[in-house]
Scaffold this active site. Sequence first.
Site, PDB file in Angstrom:
ATOM      1  CG  ASP A  79      -6.218  -3.847  -3.684  1.00  0.00           C
ATOM      2  OD1 ASP A  79      -7.060  -2.965  -3.420  1.00  0.00           O
ATOM      3  OD2 ASP A  79      -5.001  -3.711  -3.470  1.00  0.00           O
TER       4      ASP A  79
ATOM      5  CB  SER B 155      -0.947  -0.044   1.202  1.00  0.00           C
ATOM      6  OG  SER B 155      -1.944   0.949   1.107  1.00  0.00           O
TER       7      SER B 155
ATOM      8  NE  ARG C 177      -8.474   1.458  10.738  1.00  0.00           N
ATOM      9  CZ  ARG C 177      -7.410   1.038  10.086  1.00  0.00           C
ATOM     10  NH1 ARG C 177      -6.875   1.794   9.145  1.00  0.00           N
ATOM     11  NH2 ARG C 177      -6.860  -0.133  10.368  1.00  0.00           N
TER      12      ARG C 177
ATOM     13  CG  HIS D  69      -5.684  -2.174  -0.056  1.00  0.00           C
ATOM     14  ND1 HIS D  69      -4.725  -2.209  -1.051  1.00  0.00           N
ATOM     15  CD2 HIS D  69      -5.201  -1.335   0.910  1.00  0.00           C
ATOM     16  CE1 HIS D  69      -3.716  -1.426  -0.708  1.00  0.00           C
ATOM     17  NE2 HIS D  69      -3.967  -0.900   0.472  1.00  0.00           N
ATOM     18  CG  ASP D  70      -7.101  -4.879   5.131  1.00  0.00           C
ATOM     19  OD1 ASP D  70      -6.277  -3.969   4.926  1.00  0.00           O
ATOM     20  OD2 ASP D  70      -7.969  -4.824   6.024  1.00  0.00           O
TER      21      ASP D  70
END
Length: 377
Positions: free
Chosen positions: A321, A156, A226, A354-355
């Site tokens: 992602d 990232s 968040r 994405h994680d």
Amino acid sequence: MSTQDSDSIGIVSARRAHFDTPLSLKSGAVLDSYELVYETYGELNADRSNAVLICHALSGNHHVAGVYADNPKNTGWWNNMIGPGKPVDTRKFFVIGINNLGGCHGSTGPISINDKTGKRFGPDFPLVTTADWAKTYVRFADQFSIDCFAAVIGGSLGGMSAMQLALDAPERVRHAIVVAASARLTAQNIAFNDVARQAILTDPDFHDGDYYSHGTHPRRGLRLARMLGHITYLSDDSMASKFGRELRNGSLAFNYDVEFQIESYLHHQGDKFADLFDANTYLLMTKALDYFDPAQDYDGNLSAAFARAQADFLVLSFTSDWRFSPERSRDIVKALLDNKLNVSYAEIPSSYGHDSFLMQDDYYHQLIRAYMNNIAL
């Protein structure tokens, strides 16, 4: 994680590096001095050729692997990747994790005391960029007498930092591993970051960034930022698989309380993050993401921008992602190939969004393991 596991780093501790030479930032601001908090794993070999730098993402820090003696539940954020016998093997490499300048985990940043005023920097701390971080990485290496990193690795925003170092100090990087990253943010990604910032900036407890002196913290804004970010880090499939439309209490309550499990999860993630992170640092990190664009000084020509690079590259993306899609990684690969650089690329099947770059995945880890095993020291 048990500290007795054979592949565990075990107990680690953070250290602090001080730098007295003024640092000129891309914004034009100058820091007269600064500190970086860091951790190391493994041993630096005699010719100092086995150093690996890990660059962290937006909410990451220097605590990459292992656990703390006084808090054994605080496991490093990439503990599944780094350790003896792991893909980044600390029996071979000397691994370094640094909390970036501007961070809120010990390195000089908005929560630090400004020696000129005797108060926290707060909103007066200058914006920093990946180019500024690259300068600090070089100075850090100089302090350790490390002429060249065997590898620089990041996912990232960390992948962007790895690219920046490979471009700005090409003689200091032999290999760069860029995971789930992009050569520039899309308009959609910039928009997500702005909405997150607005949640913080409009929180009544923000006080123009000087919330420290007011005894407040823009917790609501940071929490919302968040929650929004976390949605973008996941995929639709992973959310459906993990939560679906499951209700917390089995039936509809017909009110505005938290009813669905996905809502409960996001609230939990937001609350946890707001308790641990500084809002000014969050703002700063999102701007570093927005500003990253190595092709900007080359009329948008990414291939021209990468003409400076000398390192060999491993570029990895994940199928699910959508925040930093495989297409963006292929842009990087094309620019590298246009410059006849050595590059390996893989698009990894994953449903975690994405994680995925943080997850334990055998194929993903084997790719990095094989690449690292082939690095000659």
